[in-house]
Design a protein around this motif. Structure first.
Motif, short mmCIF file in Angstrom:
data_model
loop_
_atom_site.label_atom_id
_atom_site.label_comp_id
_atom_site.label_asym_id
_atom_site.label_seq_id
_atom_site.Cartn_x
_atom_site.Cartn_y
_atom_site.Cartn_z
N ALA A 1 0.75 -1.18 -0.25
CA ALA A 1 -0.05 0.11 0.07
C ALA A 1 0.94 1.30 0.14
O ALA A 1 0.73 2.35 -0.76
CB ALA A 1 -0.77 0.19 1.18
N ALA A 2 1.70 1.35 0.84
CA ALA A 2 2.77 2.47 0.66
C ALA A 2 3.36 2.52 -0.49
O ALA A 2 3.66 3.67 -0.89
CB ALA A 2 3.84 2.14 2.00
N ARG A 3 4.13 1.51 -1.07
CA ARG A 3 4.52 1.71 -2.29
C ARG A 3 3.68 2.17 -3.56
O ARG A 3 3.78 3.18 -4.38
CB ARG A 3 5.20 0.44 -2.85
N LEU A 4 2.64 1.56 -3.46
CA LEU A 4 1.41 1.98 -4.63
C LEU A 4 1.01 3.51 -4.47
O LEU A 4 0.60 4.11 -5.24
CB LEU A 4 0.40 1.11 -4.50
N ALA A 5 0.90 3.80 -3.04
CA ALA A 5 0.36 5.23 -2.81
C ALA A 5 1.69 6.27 -3.29
O ALA A 5 1.31 7.24 -3.76
CB ALA A 5 0.18 5.39 -1.24
N ALA A 6 2.93 5.70 -3.14
CA ALA A 6 4.06 6.69 -3.46
C ALA A 6 3.92 6.83 -4.78
O ALA A 6 4.34 8.01 -5.37
CB ALA A 6 5.28 6.12 -2.94
N LEU A 7 3.56 5.71 -5.65
CA LEU A 7 3.71 5.58 -7.08
C LEU A 7 2.73 6.81 -7.48
O LEU A 7 2.97 7.51 -8.53
CB LEU A 7 3.50 4.19 -7.59
N GLU A 8 1.41 6.65 -7.13
CA GLU A 8 0.29 7.85 -7.61
C GLU A 8 0.99 9.19 -7.14
O GLU A 8 0.53 10.20 -7.95
CB GLU A 8 -0.88 7.32 -6.56
N VAL A 9 1.50 9.27 -6.20
CA VAL A 9 1.98 10.57 -5.61
C VAL A 9 3.13 11.02 -6.67
O VAL A 9 2.95 12.29 -7.22
CB VAL A 9 2.55 10.71 -4.05
N LEU A 10 4.03 10.39 -6.96
CA LEU A 10 5.17 10.77 -8.04
C LEU A 10 4.54 10.86 -9.29
O LEU A 10 5.41 11.63 -10.13
CB LEU A 10 6.11 9.72 -7.83
N CYS A 11 3.64 10.19 -9.66
CA CYS A 11 3.33 10.18 -11.15
C CYS A 11 1.76 9.92 -11.09
O CYS A 11 0.93 8.79 -11.26
CB CYS A 11 3.85 9.11 -11.96
N ARG B 1 -0.76 9.03 4.28
CA ARG B 1 -2.05 8.32 4.90
C ARG B 1 -1.83 6.87 5.36
O ARG B 1 -2.39 6.35 6.06
CB ARG B 1 -3.19 8.47 3.70
N PHE B 2 -0.65 6.06 4.70
CA PHE B 2 -0.54 4.73 4.86
C PHE B 2 0.90 4.56 5.61
O PHE B 2 1.06 3.27 5.59
CB PHE B 2 -0.55 3.92 3.61
N VAL B 3 1.28 5.87 6.07
CA VAL B 3 2.61 5.55 6.68
C VAL B 3 2.54 6.34 8.05
O VAL B 3 2.18 7.28 8.08
CB VAL B 3 3.60 6.15 5.91
N ARG B 4 3.00 5.60 9.11
CA ARG B 4 2.86 6.28 10.42
C ARG B 4 4.04 7.14 10.42
O ARG B 4 3.87 8.41 10.82
CB ARG B 4 3.23 5.03 11.54
N ALA C 1 -7.57 1.28 -2.39
CA ALA C 1 -8.22 0.99 -3.79
C ALA C 1 -9.31 1.98 -3.63
O ALA C 1 -9.61 2.64 -4.90
CB ALA C 1 -8.50 -0.27 -3.53
N ALA C 2 -9.93 2.19 -2.93
CA ALA C 2 -11.07 3.19 -2.69
C ALA C 2 -10.56 4.74 -3.03
O ALA C 2 -11.18 5.56 -3.53
CB ALA C 2 -11.83 3.38 -1.48
N LEU C 3 -9.47 5.18 -2.36
CA LEU C 3 -8.92 6.40 -2.56
C LEU C 3 -8.26 6.64 -3.91
O LEU C 3 -8.03 7.79 -4.51
CB LEU C 3 -7.83 6.73 -1.43
N LEU C 4 -7.59 5.53 -4.44
CA LEU C 4 -6.87 5.68 -5.91
C LEU C 4 -8.00 6.21 -7.12
O LEU C 4 -9.10 5.95 -6.98
CB LEU C 4 -6.31 4.53 -6.23
N PRO C 5 -7.47 7.08 -7.77
CA PRO C 5 -8.53 7.46 -9.10
C PRO C 5 -9.10 6.34 -9.83
O PRO C 5 -8.49 5.32 -10.06
CB PRO C 5 -7.27 8.52 -9.66
N SER C 6 -10.21 6.50 -10.25
CA SER C 6 -11.05 5.75 -11.29
C SER C 6 -10.34 5.42 -12.30
O SER C 6 -9.68 6.27 -13.18
CB SER C 6 -12.24 6.14 -11.55
#
Length: 237
Positions: free
Chosen positions: A6-16, A138-141, A190-195
């Motif tokens: 989750a942390a990696r996929l969230a970082a991916l969305e932030v960076l691209c 959001r997914f990292v303490r 999954a709910a927060l990622l864009p459609s």
């Protein structure tokens, strides 16, 4: 561990961000849309008209869940993970057989080194400081430690414009429940990622493989000791 993914996929969305991909920019880093998940840059990813191509590649290096103490309950664990982000200035090179491949640019250009340093700075700023990095945070303490290592072979005096950034993360542990569907924190991600996001689509497919847990009903609790003819039996039916 799902929390590390989750942390990696969230970082991916932030960076691209997908919104930037859909509009072909603007992108938040010098790497533009060349931000790769769990793979290195390929020869076809390079810009043939540029001196070098800035790229980012994200990997989950390790993850662990450690109980908080001897008296901790089964679900009281401290999760950790190392997110590796490889930042490099990629160029085309050839192997001994003359086949082309993508490699990091040799470190013989001080101007290029500053570009690479700026790219690494953009990554840290986005993930740790910028408002646009909220999804990652959001997914990292907390980010416990950040290190940057330049790819080099000092014995040969060889260095390349490739830096491995390691983010040592403290994470909430995975949460498993009896209900069907993707466990947390990937369910929330999954709910927060864009459609239409590839990660969201894949998580939706994988969620179907987490079936509901069927538990055997408790028939009763028996505290009796037949040998001593004492005890208590509680019938739950």
């Amino acid at each position: 561990m799902l929390a590390a993914e989750a942390a990696r996929l969230a970082a991916l969305e932030v960076l691209c961000p997908k919104s930037a991909l859909d509009a072909d920019g603007p992108y938040p880093t010098l790497a533009g849309h060349k931000v790769f998940d769990s793979r290195l840059v390929g020869i076809d990813d390079l810009d043939p008209t540029a001196k070098f191509t800035p790229v980012l590649a994200l990997f989950t290096a390790d993850s662990a869940a450690v109980m908080r103490g001897e008296a901790a309950s089964f679900d009281d664990a401290e999760a950790t993970s190392t997110l590796e982000i490889i930042a490099e200035l990629a160029v085309a090179s050839t192997d001994e057989a003359g086949e082309p491949f993508a490699d990091a640019m040799p470190a013989d250009d001080w101007d290029a080194r500053l570009v690479l340093a700026a790219l690494c700075g953009q990554v840290r700023r986005l993930l740790q400081y910028d408002e646009r990095g909220w999804l990652f945070r959001r997914f990292v303490r907390r980010v416990v430690r950040v290190t940057e290592e330049t790819f080099a072979i000092p014995q040969l005096g060889a260095r390349w414009h490739r830096v491995t950034m390691r983010f040592e993360l403290s994470l909430p542990d995975d949460v498993f429940v009896d209900a069907a569907g993707m466990p947390e924190p990937l369910k929330t991600l999954a709910a927060l990622l864009p459609s239409g996001s590839p990660a969201r689509n894949k998580l939706t497919v994988l969620a179907a493989h987490f079936n509901a847990v069927t538990r055997t009903p408790l028939a009763g609790v028996d505290f009796a000791d037949p040998a001593l003819d004492v005890g208590l039996t509680a019938n739950m039916e």
